[in-house]
Design a protein around this motif. Structure first.
Motif, PDB file in Angstrom:
ATOM      1  N   TYR A 170     -16.738  60.514 -28.398  1.00 46.20           N
ATOM      2  CA  TYR A 170     -15.340  60.070 -28.532  1.00 46.20           C
ATOM      3  C   TYR A 170     -14.523  61.016 -29.414  1.00 46.20           C
ATOM      4  O   TYR A 170     -13.426  61.663 -28.929  1.00 46.20           O
ATOM      5  CB  TYR A 170     -15.113  58.553 -28.765  1.00 46.20           C
ATOM      6  CG  TYR A 170     -13.740  58.361 -29.009  1.00 46.20           C
ATOM      7  CD1 TYR A 170     -12.727  57.929 -28.032  1.00 46.20           C
ATOM      8  CD2 TYR A 170     -13.409  58.027 -30.410  1.00 46.20           C
ATOM      9  CE1 TYR A 170     -11.662  57.657 -28.283  1.00 46.20           C
ATOM     10  CE2 TYR A 170     -12.077  57.647 -30.667  1.00 46.20           C
ATOM     11  CZ  TYR A 170     -11.087  57.460 -29.634  1.00 46.20           C
ATOM     12  OH  TYR A 170     -10.019  56.806 -30.143  1.00 46.20           O
ATOM     13  N   LEU A 171     -14.852  60.976 -30.611  1.00 47.45           N
ATOM     14  CA  LEU A 171     -14.113  61.703 -31.619  1.00 47.45           C
ATOM     15  C   LEU A 171     -13.938  63.198 -31.163  1.00 47.45           C
ATOM     16  O   LEU A 171     -12.606  63.696 -31.409  1.00 47.45           O
ATOM     17  CB  LEU A 171     -14.793  61.702 -32.983  1.00 47.45           C
ATOM     18  CG  LEU A 171     -14.282  62.675 -34.030  1.00 47.45           C
ATOM     19  CD1 LEU A 171     -13.013  62.337 -34.519  1.00 47.45           C
ATOM     20  CD2 LEU A 171     -15.324  62.681 -35.347  1.00 47.45           C
ATOM     21  N   LEU A 172     -14.982  63.875 -30.751  1.00 52.84           N
ATOM     22  CA  LEU A 172     -15.003  65.208 -30.424  1.00 52.84           C
ATOM     23  C   LEU A 172     -14.238  65.359 -29.351  1.00 52.84           C
ATOM     24  O   LEU A 172     -13.258  66.552 -29.188  1.00 52.84           O
ATOM     25  CB  LEU A 172     -16.422  65.802 -30.317  1.00 52.84           C
ATOM     26  CG  LEU A 172     -17.040  65.926 -31.456  1.00 52.84           C
ATOM     27  CD1 LEU A 172     -18.501  66.400 -31.296  1.00 52.84           C
ATOM     28  CD2 LEU A 172     -16.374  67.102 -32.419  1.00 52.84           C
ATOM     29  N   ALA A 173     -14.124  64.485 -28.335  1.00 56.41           N
ATOM     30  CA  ALA A 173     -13.504  64.406 -27.012  1.00 56.41           C
ATOM     31  C   ALA A 173     -12.095  64.232 -27.048  1.00 56.41           C
ATOM     32  O   ALA A 173     -11.322  65.049 -26.508  1.00 56.41           O
ATOM     33  CB  ALA A 173     -13.972  63.541 -25.982  1.00 56.41           C
ATOM     34  N   ARG A 174     -11.747  63.505 -28.018  1.00 55.75           N
ATOM     35  CA  ARG A 174     -10.218  63.373 -28.219  1.00 55.75           C
ATOM     36  C   ARG A 174      -9.567  64.532 -28.863  1.00 55.75           C
ATOM     37  O   ARG A 174      -8.553  64.926 -28.607  1.00 55.75           O
ATOM     38  CB  ARG A 174      -9.782  62.005 -28.992  1.00 55.75           C
ATOM     39  CG  ARG A 174      -9.916  60.650 -28.402  1.00 55.75           C
ATOM     40  CD  ARG A 174      -8.875  60.363 -27.292  1.00 55.75           C
ATOM     41  NE  ARG A 174      -7.524  60.910 -27.687  1.00 55.75           N
ATOM     42  CZ  ARG A 174      -6.749  60.180 -28.153  1.00 55.75           C
ATOM     43  NH1 ARG A 174      -6.948  58.859 -28.239  1.00 55.75           N
ATOM     44  NH2 ARG A 174      -5.445  60.761 -28.348  1.00 55.75           N
ATOM     45  N   LEU A 175     -10.343  65.118 -29.926  1.00 61.62           N
ATOM     46  CA  LEU A 175      -9.867  66.420 -30.658  1.00 61.62           C
ATOM     47  C   LEU A 175      -9.584  67.362 -29.807  1.00 61.62           C
ATOM     48  O   LEU A 175      -8.739  68.147 -29.372  1.00 61.62           O
ATOM     49  CB  LEU A 175     -11.025  66.699 -31.842  1.00 61.62           C
ATOM     50  CG  LEU A 175     -10.732  65.781 -32.858  1.00 61.62           C
ATOM     51  CD1 LEU A 175     -11.955  66.248 -34.001  1.00 61.62           C
ATOM     52  CD2 LEU A 175      -9.350  65.941 -33.599  1.00 61.62           C
ATOM     53  N   SER A 176     -10.822  67.509 -28.689  1.00 60.15           N
ATOM     54  CA  SER A 176     -10.772  68.816 -27.701  1.00 60.15           C
ATOM     55  C   SER A 176      -9.621  68.468 -26.727  1.00 60.15           C
ATOM     56  O   SER A 176      -8.830  69.516 -26.217  1.00 60.15           O
ATOM     57  CB  SER A 176     -11.892  68.701 -27.066  1.00 60.15           C
ATOM     58  OG  SER A 176     -13.154  68.973 -27.884  1.00 60.15           O
ATOM     59  N   GLN A 177      -9.288  67.420 -26.270  1.00 55.80           N
ATOM     60  CA  GLN A 177      -8.419  67.179 -25.470  1.00 55.80           C
ATOM     61  C   GLN A 177      -7.059  67.238 -26.070  1.00 55.80           C
ATOM     62  O   GLN A 177      -6.201  67.950 -25.148  1.00 55.80           O
ATOM     63  CB  GLN A 177      -8.305  65.494 -24.973  1.00 55.80           C
ATOM     64  CG  GLN A 177      -7.332  65.078 -24.054  1.00 55.80           C
ATOM     65  CD  GLN A 177      -7.095  63.591 -23.532  1.00 55.80           C
ATOM     66  OE1 GLN A 177      -7.291  62.995 -24.589  1.00 55.80           O
ATOM     67  NE2 GLN A 177      -7.211  63.096 -22.158  1.00 55.80           N
ATOM     68  N   HIS A 178      -6.821  67.089 -27.184  1.00 60.98           N
ATOM     69  CA  HIS A 178      -5.561  67.194 -27.901  1.00 60.98           C
ATOM     70  C   HIS A 178      -5.356  68.799 -27.942  1.00 60.98           C
ATOM     71  O   HIS A 178      -4.146  69.076 -27.679  1.00 60.98           O
ATOM     72  CB  HIS A 178      -5.632  66.692 -29.462  1.00 60.98           C
ATOM     73  CG  HIS A 178      -4.330  67.209 -29.936  1.00 60.98           C
ATOM     74  ND1 HIS A 178      -3.171  66.266 -30.194  1.00 60.98           N
ATOM     75  CD2 HIS A 178      -4.447  67.730 -31.069  1.00 60.98           C
ATOM     76  CE1 HIS A 178      -2.178  66.758 -30.885  1.00 60.98           C
ATOM     77  NE2 HIS A 178      -3.036  67.750 -31.572  1.00 60.98           N
ATOM     78  N   VAL A 179      -6.187  69.496 -28.217  1.00 60.07           N
ATOM     79  CA  VAL A 179      -5.909  70.902 -28.364  1.00 60.07           C
ATOM     80  C   VAL A 179      -5.901  71.520 -27.150  1.00 60.07           C
ATOM     81  O   VAL A 179      -4.964  72.492 -26.717  1.00 60.07           O
ATOM     82  CB  VAL A 179      -7.247  71.651 -29.043  1.00 60.07           C
ATOM     83  CG1 VAL A 179      -7.235  73.119 -28.981  1.00 60.07           C
ATOM     84  CG2 VAL A 179      -7.320  71.015 -30.594  1.00 60.07           C
ATOM     85  N   GLU A 180      -6.332  71.158 -26.160  1.00 60.09           N
ATOM     86  CA  GLU A 180      -6.323  71.601 -24.765  1.00 60.09           C
ATOM     87  C   GLU A 180      -4.824  71.144 -24.247  1.00 60.09           C
ATOM     88  O   GLU A 180      -4.203  71.993 -23.603  1.00 60.09           O
ATOM     89  CB  GLU A 180      -7.189  70.875 -23.867  1.00 60.09           C
ATOM     90  CG  GLU A 180      -7.631  71.830 -22.382  1.00 60.09           C
ATOM     91  CD  GLU A 180      -8.273  73.063 -22.989  1.00 60.09           C
ATOM     92  OE1 GLU A 180      -7.873  74.071 -22.093  1.00 60.09           O
ATOM     93  OE2 GLU A 180      -8.966  73.204 -23.919  1.00 60.09           O
ATOM     94  N   MET A 181      -4.475  69.968 -24.518  1.00 56.70           N
ATOM     95  CA  MET A 181      -3.170  69.707 -24.167  1.00 56.70           C
ATOM     96  C   MET A 181      -2.042  70.508 -24.636  1.00 56.70           C
ATOM     97  O   MET A 181      -1.048  71.035 -24.089  1.00 56.70           O
ATOM     98  CB  MET A 181      -2.685  68.205 -24.608  1.00 56.70           C
ATOM     99  CG  MET A 181      -3.469  67.189 -23.558  1.00 56.70           C
ATOM    100  SD  MET A 181      -3.169  65.574 -24.119  1.00 56.70           S
ATOM    101  CE  MET A 181      -1.368  65.068 -24.201  1.00 56.70           C
ATOM    102  N   ALA A 182      -2.313  70.654 -26.107  1.00 56.21           N
ATOM    103  CA  ALA A 182      -1.270  71.460 -26.785  1.00 56.21           C
ATOM    104  C   ALA A 182      -1.482  72.922 -26.290  1.00 56.21           C
ATOM    105  O   ALA A 182      -0.347  73.965 -26.303  1.00 56.21           O
ATOM    106  CB  ALA A 182      -1.787  71.620 -28.396  1.00 56.21           C
TER     107      ALA A 182
END
Length: 611
Positions: free
Chosen positions: A460-472
């Motif tokens: 979950y931690l890595l997924a949220r970080l990855s999603q945040h970077v992808e959105m940016a």
């Protein structure tokens, strides 16, 4: 039927006097993090209620074997196995203390067999496929969860399915003890309660009779359902002609909980704290499970619920809460439809954490946009508390009190004022609490490894970080589903299972950095598509770089190169938070670890409601 014998055992007495064998025809160990955690929480709650109170865990059904004091477990092996793993965790945590020897005797001991030979056996021996080997190796290793997992992998014992459940349960138990009983005095007190006050009834008879008893118990049920006392109380408030109607209405409460395997008393606790102002002599605003019925029969509380005057209205209120409760547990919103916010919160909480249902039930009547916004704020708040491993009892009183405020906000008729009040609540309750725990979270994340928490939370931690970077990277402001990121595999950039050449190379180039330590650090973890991960394998970083470039996840691609697009673009802005690495060594892992911690502050934060 053969003679049936009953014994009342404490945990200490049971494992001191008995050898338990889980035969290969029995169901394998199927408990997940959720069931293990709930058992630990139930014991913890009893300890909080008073150190001398007994906690009864039910009956265990066994059949004696030809060997003295050896029993086949017919019913109860999930509980017995979990308690055995709990003893193993305590044994390791009591290193250097006299309790260690005592507990060691409950884990394995010597005896004389029928042939007069001296034998040493585990006090619980599962005999389904490979389970005995896994359990024996776990006891032999006598290590923390990371050491146990590494040792079992190194031994070549296949671990999958129920065997993985055994290893996972040990990790859950070990982390729970470390988080909730951090000093020796607390741990001793816990062990004293567990050994002497956690009790069960052991029914012993021959195998065929035991199986018949087991069948009868499962067909007919034993004792009252936990909610039957409340149901009976309501029956006294309706006319005889209304009994059938009340019975049918009541099934709308109990049947869904049964189908979902949710504990009725746990639901009732959360229902009460979410829907009513709780007053008690402790001034903690908390209702414990063994206080629920007494709470309902208290005159002031009876008037508050008004079940005497309007029993059907009360039952329908409970039913609506059950519907919300089960929807939330399935990642659905307050409209019972799929919700991105609730799905993300569920991935964080998992099956282990459930106290937040108090807050969700209290806020359930908010308009959907406000409810979804609230859930996102609650997720950020809980991230701080879960990843700092804050005991749930520290949150319980606050959640019960805050639920009173949320009910008032949900009942506000003026839409603008409702938004203002919700923003104020988030700022005062969540934001200030998160600020107070900010340094504690940073410290916890600096120590974070793959084995710091359950793997689903690391994912979950890595997924949220990855999603945040992808959105940016894409210039997107509205979050989508976390599923595309959550289904990716966790990749060890420094391989989890290196060949000898790679390990030697690392040791030569990083003499002060232990390979097995650095390979599990947060900075060494990323998400990667399975086909790419297969190709990348256990190669050196130089050999993986080209594979990482193929990933659809920019947080992973950025390891080997940043995409340059203009100035002051969404891509250039996120690039200021990232870094590419030519080589992968201890310094690189530490730098990326710090980079990810910095990103955490951008991801898990509170926001105000859009006008």
């Amino acid at each position: 039927m053969a003679r049936i014998e009953n014994y009342r055992f404490s945990i200490d007495e049971a494992f001191r006097e008995c050898f338990y064998i889980v035969p290969d025809y029995q169901r394998e160990y199927v408990w997940t993090d959720k069931e293990v955690y709930q058992l630990l929480e139930d014991i913890n709650e009893q300890i909080d209620a008073g150190g001398t109170r007994e906690y009864f865990i039910g009956t265990i059904l066994v059949a004696p074997t030809s060997q003295k004091n050896h029993f086949e477990v017919i019913d109860g092996q999930q509980r017995l196995t979990t308690f055995f793993l709990l003893l193993c965790a305590l044994h390791h945590l009591f290193r250097g203390e006299p309790q260690r020897a005592t507990i060691g005797g409950l884990i394995s001991t010597s005896y004389t067999d029928n042939a007069g030979e001296a034998r040493t056996s585990l006090k619980l021996e599962p005999r389904y496929e490979n389970a005995g080997e896994v359990m024996a190796k776990l006891v032999e290793l006598d290590a923390d969860p990371q050491g146990v997992r590494a040792g079992i992998q190194a031994s070549g014992i296949a671990s999958f399915g129920s065997l993985e459940n055994l290893i996972g349960a040990y990790g859950t138990i070990y982390r729970y003890l470390k988080d909730n009983y951090p000093d020796l005095a607390q741990l001793k007190s816990y062990w004293g309660y567990l050994a002497n006050n956690v009790v069960f009834i052991q029914i012993s008879t021959d195998v065929s009779s035991a199986l018949k008893i087991f069948e009868t118990i499962n067909e007919r049920g034993v004792g009252l359902n936990p909610m039957d006392l409340l149901k009976n109380l309501l029956f006294t408030r309706v006319r005889h002609t209304e009994f059938t109607q009340l019975k049918d209405e009541w099934k709308k409460i109990t049947k869904p909980l049964e189908r979902s395997k949710e504990k009725p008393l746990r639901f009732l606790r959360y229902f009460l704290m979410a829907n009513y102002s709780i007053k008690n002599d402790r001034n903690d605003a908390v209702v414990r499970e063994d206080e629920i019925y007494d709470w309902f029969t208290n005159k002031k509380n009876a008037a508050l619920c008004n079940y005497a005057e309007k029993p059907f209205e009360f039952v329908r209120k409970v039913t609506r809460n059950v519907e919300h409760y089960l929807a939330f547990s399935n990642g659905l919103g307050n409209d019972n439809k799929p919700s991105i916010a609730m799905d993300s919160l569920k991935r964080l909480a998992g099956g282990a954490f459930s106290l937040h249902y108090v807050m969700l039930l209290a806020a359930a009547n908010l308009p959907k946009p406000l409810f979804d916004h609230f859930v996102a704020q609650l997720e950020s708040f809980l991230f701080y508390y879960i990843f700092t491993k804050t005991p749930t009892k520290d949150l319980e009183r606050n959640f019960s009190l805050w639920a009173d405020e949320l009910r008032e906000i949900a009942g506000e008729k003026d839409p603008l004022l409702q938004k203002i009040k919700l923003d104020t609540f988030v700022a005062e309750r969540f934001e200030k609490s998160m600020a107070a725990k900010s340094q504690e979270l940073a410290d916890a994340l600096r120590r974070f490894t793959l084995y710091s928490m359950q793997q689903y939370r690391t994912r979950y931690l890595l997924a949220r970080l990855s999603q945040h970077v992808e959105m940016a990277f894409s210039g997107v402001n509205i979050r989508g589903s976390l599923e595309p990121f959550a289904k990716l595999e966790i990749e060890h950039i420094l391989p989890d299972r290196p060949n000898a050449a790679l390990r030697d190379s690392w040791t030569n180039e990083n003499p002060a950095a232990d390979y097995d330590d650095f390979k599990s650090r947060l900075g060494n973890l990323t998400l990667l598509e399975k086909p790419i991960n297969i190709v990348a394998g256990n190669d050196f970083y130089a050999g993986k770089r080209e594979e990482y470039r193929k990933s659809g996840c920019y947080l992973t691609r950025s390891l080997v190169g940043l995409t340059e697009v203009g100035q002051n673009t969404s891509i250039s802005r996120i690039n200021t938070k990232l870094e590419a690495f030519e080589i992968w060594n201890a310094a690189s892992i530490e730098k990326r670890h710090a980079l990810l911690i910095s990103l955490v502050k951008d991801v898990w934060r509170t926001t105000t409601i859009s006008p």
